[in-house]
Design a protein around this motif. Structure first.
Motif, PDB file in Angstrom:
ATOM      1  N   LEU A   1       1.034  -1.295  -0.415  1.00  0.00           N
ATOM      2  CA  LEU A   1       0.316  -0.230   0.085  1.00  0.00           C
ATOM      3  C   LEU A   1       0.817   1.486  -0.161  1.00  0.00           C
ATOM      4  CD1 LEU A   1      -2.901  -1.172   2.491  1.00  0.00           C
ATOM      5  CD2 LEU A   1      -2.815  -0.730   0.069  1.00  0.00           C
ATOM      6  N   ASP A   2       2.074   1.364   0.522  1.00  0.00           N
ATOM      7  CA  ASP A   2       2.958   2.407   0.517  1.00  0.00           C
ATOM      8  C   ASP A   2       3.496   2.980  -0.770  1.00  0.00           C
ATOM      9  OD1 ASP A   2       2.554   2.876   3.456  1.00  0.00           O
ATOM     10  OD2 ASP A   2       4.357   1.873   3.455  1.00  0.00           O
ATOM     11  N   HIS A   3       3.389   0.885  -1.463  1.00  0.00           N
ATOM     12  CA  HIS A   3       4.166   1.770  -2.338  1.00  0.00           C
ATOM     13  C   HIS A   3       3.024   2.418  -4.053  1.00  0.00           C
ATOM     14  CE1 HIS A   3       5.783   0.697  -6.833  1.00  0.00           C
ATOM     15  NE2 HIS A   3       4.669   0.628  -7.196  1.00  0.00           N
ATOM     16  N   ALA A   4       1.387   1.745  -3.255  1.00  0.00           N
ATOM     17  CA  ALA A   4       0.576   1.999  -4.820  1.00  0.00           C
ATOM     18  C   ALA A   4      -0.021   3.244  -4.633  1.00  0.00           C
ATOM     19  CB  ALA A   4      -0.875   1.191  -3.888  1.00  0.00           C
ATOM     20  N   ARG A   5       0.558   4.012  -2.699  1.00  0.00           N
ATOM     21  CA  ARG A   5      -0.131   5.159  -2.579  1.00  0.00           C
ATOM     22  C   ARG A   5       1.334   6.548  -3.888  1.00  0.00           C
ATOM     23  NH1 ARG A   5      -0.735   3.741   1.914  1.00  0.00           N
ATOM     24  NH2 ARG A   5      -2.550   4.296   3.031  1.00  0.00           N
ATOM     25  N   SER A   6       2.267   6.236  -4.428  1.00  0.00           N
ATOM     26  CA  SER A   6       2.792   6.533  -5.629  1.00  0.00           C
ATOM     27  C   SER A   6       2.533   6.429  -6.662  1.00  0.00           C
ATOM     28  CB  SER A   6       3.850   6.331  -4.905  1.00  0.00           C
ATOM     29  OG  SER A   6       4.838   5.055  -5.558  1.00  0.00           O
ATOM     30  N   CYS A   7       2.008   5.954  -7.045  1.00  0.00           N
ATOM     31  CA  CYS A   7       1.789   5.166  -8.041  1.00  0.00           C
ATOM     32  C   CYS A   7      -0.343   5.659  -8.674  1.00  0.00           C
ATOM     33  CB  CYS A   7       1.788   4.673  -8.533  1.00  0.00           C
ATOM     34  SG  CYS A   7       2.286   3.245  -8.207  1.00  0.00           S
ATOM     35  N   CYS A   8      -1.383   5.441  -7.682  1.00  0.00           N
ATOM     36  CA  CYS A   8      -2.808   5.288  -8.183  1.00  0.00           C
ATOM     37  C   CYS A   8      -2.935   6.084  -7.116  1.00  0.00           C
ATOM     38  CB  CYS A   8      -2.843   3.213  -7.922  1.00  0.00           C
ATOM     39  SG  CYS A   8      -3.024   2.589  -6.978  1.00  0.00           S
ATOM     40  N   SER A   9      -4.575   5.861  -6.983  1.00  0.00           N
ATOM     41  CA  SER A   9      -5.767   6.742  -5.417  1.00  0.00           C
ATOM     42  C   SER A   9      -5.983   5.345  -5.384  1.00  0.00           C
ATOM     43  CB  SER A   9      -6.710   7.789  -6.351  1.00  0.00           C
ATOM     44  OG  SER A   9      -7.416   7.072  -8.077  1.00  0.00           O
ATOM     45  N   ILE A  10      -6.713   3.978  -6.594  1.00  0.00           N
ATOM     46  CA  ILE A  10      -7.183   3.006  -5.498  1.00  0.00           C
ATOM     47  C   ILE A  10      -6.389   1.773  -6.036  1.00  0.00           C
ATOM     48  CG2 ILE A  10      -9.495   2.074  -6.054  1.00  0.00           C
ATOM     49  CD1 ILE A  10     -11.044   4.144  -7.557  1.00  0.00           C
ATOM     50  N   VAL A  11      -6.584   0.518  -4.786  1.00  0.00           N
ATOM     51  CA  VAL A  11      -6.614  -0.253  -4.721  1.00  0.00           C
ATOM     52  C   VAL A  11      -7.985  -1.279  -4.499  1.00  0.00           C
ATOM     53  CG1 VAL A  11      -4.733  -1.999  -3.525  1.00  0.00           C
ATOM     54  CG2 VAL A  11      -4.356  -0.281  -3.951  1.00  0.00           C
ATOM     55  N   THR A  12      -7.714  -2.099  -4.966  1.00  0.00           N
ATOM     56  CA  THR A  12      -9.004  -3.336  -4.988  1.00  0.00           C
ATOM     57  C   THR A  12      -8.255  -4.378  -4.522  1.00  0.00           C
ATOM     58  OG1 THR A  12      -9.004  -4.389  -7.008  1.00  0.00           O
ATOM     59  CG2 THR A  12     -10.292  -2.311  -6.783  1.00  0.00           C
ATOM     60  N   VAL A  13      -9.293  -5.414  -3.557  1.00  0.00           N
ATOM     61  CA  VAL A  13      -9.095  -6.749  -3.367  1.00  0.00           C
ATOM     62  C   VAL A  13     -10.038  -7.643  -3.282  1.00  0.00           C
ATOM     63  CG1 VAL A  13      -8.937  -6.472  -1.007  1.00  0.00           C
ATOM     64  CG2 VAL A  13      -7.728  -8.513  -2.162  1.00  0.00           C
ATOM     65  N   HIS A  14      -9.639  -9.118  -3.567  1.00  0.00           N
ATOM     66  CA  HIS A  14     -11.218 -10.017  -3.950  1.00  0.00           C
ATOM     67  C   HIS A  14     -10.919 -10.833  -2.690  1.00  0.00           C
ATOM     68  CE1 HIS A  14     -12.606  -8.359  -7.579  1.00  0.00           C
ATOM     69  NE2 HIS A  14     -11.674  -8.026  -8.199  1.00  0.00           N
ATOM     70  N   ALA A  15     -11.214 -10.910  -1.720  1.00  0.00           N
ATOM     71  CA  ALA A  15     -11.331 -11.762   0.092  1.00  0.00           C
ATOM     72  C   ALA A  15     -11.800 -12.909  -0.642  1.00  0.00           C
ATOM     73  CB  ALA A  15     -11.770 -10.768   0.969  1.00  0.00           C
ATOM     74  N   GLY A  16     -10.761 -14.209  -0.570  1.00  0.00           N
ATOM     75  CA  GLY A  16     -11.361 -15.074  -0.493  1.00  0.00           C
ATOM     76  C   GLY A  16     -12.506 -15.773   0.450  1.00  0.00           C
ATOM     77  N   ASN A  17     -12.484 -15.174   1.009  1.00  0.00           N
ATOM     78  CA  ASN A  17     -13.516 -15.796   2.638  1.00  0.00           C
ATOM     79  C   ASN A  17     -13.372 -14.823   3.759  1.00  0.00           C
ATOM     80  OD1 ASN A  17     -11.069 -15.206   4.428  1.00  0.00           O
ATOM     81  ND2 ASN A  17      -9.916 -17.353   3.305  1.00  0.00           N
ATOM     82  N   ALA A  18     -14.634 -14.804   4.725  1.00  0.00           N
ATOM     83  CA  ALA A  18     -14.707 -13.965   5.783  1.00  0.00           C
ATOM     84  C   ALA A  18     -13.252 -13.582   6.615  1.00  0.00           C
ATOM     85  CB  ALA A  18     -15.970 -15.156   6.829  1.00  0.00           C
ATOM     86  N   GLY A  19     -12.317 -14.533   6.772  1.00  0.00           N
ATOM     87  CA  GLY A  19     -11.538 -14.269   7.579  1.00  0.00           C
ATOM     88  C   GLY A  19     -10.601 -13.209   6.559  1.00  0.00           C
ATOM     89  N   ALA A  20     -10.314 -13.829   5.315  1.00  0.00           N
ATOM     90  CA  ALA A  20      -9.641 -12.486   4.884  1.00  0.00           C
ATOM     91  C   ALA A  20     -10.330 -11.034   4.420  1.00  0.00           C
ATOM     92  CB  ALA A  20      -9.635 -13.260   3.534  1.00  0.00           C
TER      93      ALA A  20
END
Length: 152
Positions: free
Chosen positions: A102-121
């Protein structure tokens, strides 16, 4: 316990086979996909903004995680192939790995997505500020107010 987060560039670490085996025993195939896509040259985390990190505890590969361009959303990155060995969970390794990405992402985009595979994730990603989204799985707006991770 010292956790060392390292960028993976030219080749996957040799310990990836053990990580893949553990993931498969848990019923997860996303590390197998990582290995297969890497071998085929399909996904090497080389495009702008992309990154693959490994978390090491001593000589052991404790986990891995990456981000690629999000094809469904312009200007966004997607967390992918994120996995922490069961014996290494609940030690802050996943949080350190995700924070590095996420620290890296802040320098190059405005949104990060993730597809959590289960409730714990999903709970893990939500503790980092991601919010459930019908369109994107979970989504973190990096331009919004700074997030404060909640305790696990």
């Amino acid at each position: 316990m010292t956790i060392d987060i390292r960028m993976i560039r030219d080749r996957l670490p040799k310990e990836i086979a053990d990580l893949e085996s553990e993931a498969r025993r848990e019923g997860y195939r996303h590390i197998t996909c990582l290995v297969d896509e890497w071998a085929a040259g399909d996904t090497r985390f080389e495009r702008d903004g992309e990154r693959l990190l490994g978390a090491h505890v001593g000589a052991a590969l404790a986990g891995i995680g990456g981000m690629t361009v999000e094809p469904a959303l312009s200007g966004a990155l997607r967390m992918r192939r994120f996995y922490i060995r069961p014996a290494m969970r609940r030690r802050g390794i996943g949080r350190m790995l995700a924070s590095g990405l996420l620290d890296h992402a802040r320098s190059c985009c405005s949104i990060v997505t993730v597809h959590a595979g289960n409730a714990g994730a999903a709970k893990f990603w939500e503790s980092l500020g991601f919010q459930a989204s019908e369109r994107d799985g979970h989504r973190l707006d990096l331009q919004g107010p700074s997030f404060t991770p909640q305790s696990p």
